[in-house]
Write a protein that holds these residues in place. Structure first.
Motif, PDB file in Angstrom:
ATOM      1  N   ASP A  28      73.895 -36.385  92.067  1.00  0.00           N
ATOM      2  CA  ASP A  28      74.493 -35.648  93.170  1.00  0.00           C
ATOM      3  C   ASP A  28      74.145 -36.345  94.485  1.00  0.00           C
ATOM      4  OD1 ASP A  28      75.683 -33.671  91.659  1.00  0.00           O
ATOM      5  OD2 ASP A  28      73.971 -32.322  91.769  1.00  0.00           O
ATOM      6  N   TYR A  29      75.006 -36.166  95.479  1.00  0.00           N
ATOM      7  CA  TYR A  29      74.770 -36.750  96.800  1.00  0.00           C
ATOM      8  C   TYR A  29      73.456 -36.184  97.362  1.00  0.00           C
ATOM      9  CZ  TYR A  29      76.425 -39.148 100.997  1.00  0.00           C
ATOM     10  OH  TYR A  29      76.570 -40.028 102.041  1.00  0.00           O
ATOM     11  N   PRO A  30      72.723 -36.968  98.175  1.00  0.00           N
ATOM     12  CA  PRO A  30      71.397 -36.514  98.634  1.00  0.00           C
ATOM     13  C   PRO A  30      71.365 -35.106  99.223  1.00  0.00           C
ATOM     14  CG  PRO A  30      71.702 -38.806  99.213  1.00  0.00           C
ATOM     15  CD  PRO A  30      73.003 -38.344  98.619  1.00  0.00           C
ATOM     16  N   PHE A  31      72.384 -34.752 100.007  1.00  0.00           N
ATOM     17  CA  PHE A  31      72.324 -33.438 100.652  1.00  0.00           C
ATOM     18  C   PHE A  31      72.683 -32.318  99.683  1.00  0.00           C
ATOM     19  CE2 PHE A  31      73.188 -36.572 104.019  1.00  0.00           C
ATOM     20  CZ  PHE A  31      71.955 -36.472 104.658  1.00  0.00           C
ATOM     21  N   THR A  32      73.442 -32.632  98.631  1.00  0.00           N
ATOM     22  CA  THR A  32      73.665 -31.655  97.571  1.00  0.00           C
ATOM     23  C   THR A  32      72.362 -31.417  96.811  1.00  0.00           C
ATOM     24  OG1 THR A  32      75.949 -32.430  97.346  1.00  0.00           O
ATOM     25  CG2 THR A  32      75.040 -31.124  95.527  1.00  0.00           C
ATOM     26  N   TYR A 379      65.411 -39.063  97.475  1.00  0.00           N
ATOM     27  CA  TYR A 379      66.840 -38.845  97.366  1.00  0.00           C
ATOM     28  C   TYR A 379      67.632 -40.010  97.967  1.00  0.00           C
ATOM     29  CZ  TYR A 379      65.687 -33.976  96.208  1.00  0.00           C
ATOM     30  OH  TYR A 379      65.185 -32.826  95.621  1.00  0.00           O
ATOM     31  N   LEU A 380      66.942 -40.921  98.637  1.00  0.00           N
ATOM     32  CA  LEU A 380      67.565 -42.092  99.246  1.00  0.00           C
ATOM     33  C   LEU A 380      67.171 -43.385  98.529  1.00  0.00           C
ATOM     34  CD1 LEU A 380      66.827 -41.170 102.973  1.00  0.00           C
ATOM     35  CD2 LEU A 380      69.016 -40.919 101.792  1.00  0.00           C
ATOM     36  N   SER A 381      66.550 -43.280  97.384  1.00  0.00           N
ATOM     37  CA  SER A 381      66.027 -44.467  96.709  1.00  0.00           C
ATOM     38  C   SER A 381      66.077 -44.277  95.205  1.00  0.00           C
ATOM     39  CB  SER A 381      64.597 -44.753  97.180  1.00  0.00           C
ATOM     40  OG  SER A 381      63.785 -43.593  97.074  1.00  0.00           O
ATOM     41  N   ARG A 382      65.840 -45.374  94.474  1.00  0.00           N
ATOM     42  CA  ARG A 382      65.860 -45.337  93.023  1.00  0.00           C
ATOM     43  C   ARG A 382      64.635 -46.060  92.481  1.00  0.00           C
ATOM     44  NH1 ARG A 382      68.837 -42.098  94.071  1.00  0.00           N
ATOM     45  NH2 ARG A 382      71.085 -41.925  93.726  1.00  0.00           N
ATOM     46  N   PRO A 385      62.689 -50.480  86.868  1.00  0.00           N
ATOM     47  CA  PRO A 385      61.795 -50.487  85.709  1.00  0.00           C
ATOM     48  C   PRO A 385      60.403 -51.006  86.070  1.00  0.00           C
ATOM     49  CG  PRO A 385      63.948 -51.352  85.107  1.00  0.00           C
ATOM     50  CD  PRO A 385      63.968 -51.168  86.588  1.00  0.00           C
ATOM     51  N   GLY A 386      59.408 -50.236  85.706  1.00  0.00           N
ATOM     52  CA  GLY A 386      58.027 -50.637  85.933  1.00  0.00           C
ATOM     53  C   GLY A 386      57.545 -50.460  87.350  1.00  0.00           C
ATOM     54  N   GLU A 387      58.378 -49.861  88.207  1.00  0.00           N
ATOM     55  CA  GLU A 387      57.989 -49.664  89.602  1.00  0.00           C
ATOM     56  C   GLU A 387      58.167 -48.205  89.984  1.00  0.00           C
ATOM     57  OE1 GLU A 387      60.308 -52.156  92.106  1.00  0.00           O
ATOM     58  OE2 GLU A 387      59.766 -54.014  91.079  1.00  0.00           O
ATOM     59  N   PRO A 388      57.325 -47.693  90.889  1.00  0.00           N
ATOM     60  CA  PRO A 388      57.529 -46.323  91.371  1.00  0.00           C
ATOM     61  C   PRO A 388      58.729 -46.272  92.305  1.00  0.00           C
ATOM     62  CG  PRO A 388      55.734 -47.370  92.568  1.00  0.00           C
ATOM     63  CD  PRO A 388      56.129 -48.332  91.479  1.00  0.00           C
ATOM     64  N   ASN A 389      59.288 -45.098  92.453  1.00  0.00           N
ATOM     65  CA  ASN A 389      60.364 -44.888  93.419  1.00  0.00           C
ATOM     66  C   ASN A 389      59.790 -45.123  94.818  1.00  0.00           C
ATOM     67  OD1 ASN A 389      62.148 -43.607  95.332  1.00  0.00           O
ATOM     68  ND2 ASN A 389      63.103 -42.536  93.625  1.00  0.00           N
ATOM     69  N   PRO A 390      60.324 -46.081  95.595  1.00  0.00           N
ATOM     70  CA  PRO A 390      59.714 -46.405  96.884  1.00  0.00           C
ATOM     71  C   PRO A 390      59.839 -45.310  97.931  1.00  0.00           C
ATOM     72  CG  PRO A 390      61.766 -47.595  96.615  1.00  0.00           C
ATOM     73  CD  PRO A 390      61.474 -46.941  95.292  1.00  0.00           C
ATOM     74  N   GLY A 391      60.670 -44.292  97.666  1.00  0.00           N
ATOM     75  CA  GLY A 391      60.797 -43.209  98.630  1.00  0.00           C
ATOM     76  C   GLY A 391      60.099 -41.929  98.216  1.00  0.00           C
TER      77      GLY A 391
END
Length: 418
Positions: A28-32, A379-382, A385-391
């Motif tokens: 879903d879009y970030p604001f949703t 919600y602005l990042s992904r 593999p093998g890395e934490p979500n940077p946001g």
């Protein structure tokens, strides 16, 4: 995915999928997502809500808009041309030349500029223009910073490309590390979205950084799309632009903008988000193909809006007032936050990128206890593999309200999050 059942005379039932299954690859879009996260929470009744989520400036729009729209009202009954008017192209071309100190006559506005009904739809549609069926015999890649503006990912996925998320953290200066890009990846890259000043971190690319990105685009044959929509909201010095850097690089056959497109908008510069007005400039070959594509899928900008936009691009007084207002808000935020949550003074834009441990939990607490609405950084990042979500550890705070409201909201952040 939607399915439909069709019964035929034999009594057999066929189930056929309806729709583009690529859409199911998107969240879903970030604001949703934010609305769903906060829906079960009722903030304290005695606190007025403060919305610091959407990058929607709440400054009073310039009077030029209303005056010009009224004067050009006869244009509402005409279909506008996709290429806009000569006056609009001249105004934006003059502004680019003036703002980025381009050599006189280098930018040919009629062949290098295309008006846009806001930049979001064009940034999305660009992938339809730039992404081939295959690149180097493989699935094309679309590169983007991580965190990123959500339409970049949507565009890549819906065009059939692989979105590649390039970490843009404090360690990389909040911009992707160009030296980490491998030849194998670059060979199949069709499009690279780059935002400077960055959303959400506010980092501005240096001339050397932009020169390297342009050189890579030309070496490996991909489109470099530089989203400069926050370029006019800066605190200390105007950020350098990609056209400015390209003008100083060697080029052949009179093609200084090859492989390069830049995007600008009046939403932030002129506090006119509802006007839905921007433009793309750069490589004439790409602009020509973009115009052809948009002729099939987009309506042109209405003539009264083109006229109002032309007037705005020719006026700098309201931009200077706008910039001064943001400087006051950043000063108020800095006074309240006092270096907490990794606060830093960004080069541009109007966001705070605050490290709070867990962005979702912080957003829920701020809404429940202070009626302050912010956006979780995840919600602005992904996650790669093998890395934490940077946001994941961050919240984005949009300083779009007045100075007093910003100061009170920042005080609430400190009070609630500690």
């Amino acid at each position: 995915m939607v399915s439909a059942d069709f019964s035929v005379n034999s009594g057999a039932v066929f189930t056929e999928a309806i729709g583009n299954d690529r859409l199911d690859l998107l969240t879903d879009y970030p604001f949703t997502r934010l609305a769903n996260l906060l829906a079960p929470i009722t903030p304290r009744a005695n606190v007025a809500p403060v919305l610091l989520t959407v990058g929607e400036p709440q400054h009073t729009p310039p009077a030029i808009i209303e005056e010009t729209l009224r004067a050009g009202a006869s244009g509402w009954n005409k279909y506008p041309p996709v290429g806009g008017t000569p006056e609009f192209r001249a105004a934006t071309g003059d502004w680019l030349t003036r703002r980025y100190d381009l050599p006189a006559g280098l930018l040919h506005a009629d062949s290098s500029i295309l008006p846009l009904s806001g930049t979001r739809e064009a940034l999305f549609m660009l992938a339809l223009l730039a992404v081939p069926t295959q690149k180097a015999g493989r699935q094309p890649a679309v590169l983007m910073p991580n965190p990123f503006y959500a339409p970049y990912e949507g565009a890549a996925v819906m065009a059939g490309a692989e979105p590649v998320f390039l970490s843009a953290t404090r360690e990389t200066g909040f911009l992707p590390d160009l030296d980490a890009l491998t030849p194998e990846l670059l060979e199949r890259t069709a499009l690279f979205y780059l935002c400077t000043p960055a959303n959400p971190q506010g980092a501005a690319a240096t001339p050397a950084y932009l020169a390297k990105a342009i050189a890579l685009a030309r070496q490996y044959g991909f489109v470099l799309a530089v989203d400069e929509c926050y370029a006019e909201i800066w605190l200390d010095a105007p950020p350098v632009g990609a056209l400015q850097v390209a003008a100083g690089l060697p080029y052949a056959d009179g093609k200084p903008w090859s492989n390069l497109l830049v995007f600008h908008s009046l939403s932030k510069r002129s506090s006119a988000a509802g006007l839905r007005s921007g433009f793309v400039a750069g490589d004439p070959a790409l602009i020509g193909r973009f115009s052809r594509l948009r002729s099939y899928g987009c309506a042109g900008m209405p003539l009264p809006i083109l006229a109002a936009s032309t007037a705005l691009w020719r006026d700098e007084a309201h931009v200077e007032e706008n910039r001064a207002a943001y400087r006051a808000k950043f000063a108020a935020a800095e006074a309240e936050l006092g270096g907490r949550y990794g606060y830093y003074r960004p080069a541009g834009g109007f966001f705070l990128w605050l490290e709070v441990g867990n962005g979702e939990e912080a957003a829920k607490r701020l809404w429940a206890e202070g009626a302050v609405r912010v956006l979780p950084g995840a919600y602005l990042s992904r996650s790669n593999p093998g890395e934490p979500n940077p946001g994941e550890a961050f919240i984005r705070v949009a300083l779009v309200q007045d100075t007093d409201t910003v100061a009170q909201a920042c005080a609430s952040i400190v009070r609630i999050l500690g």
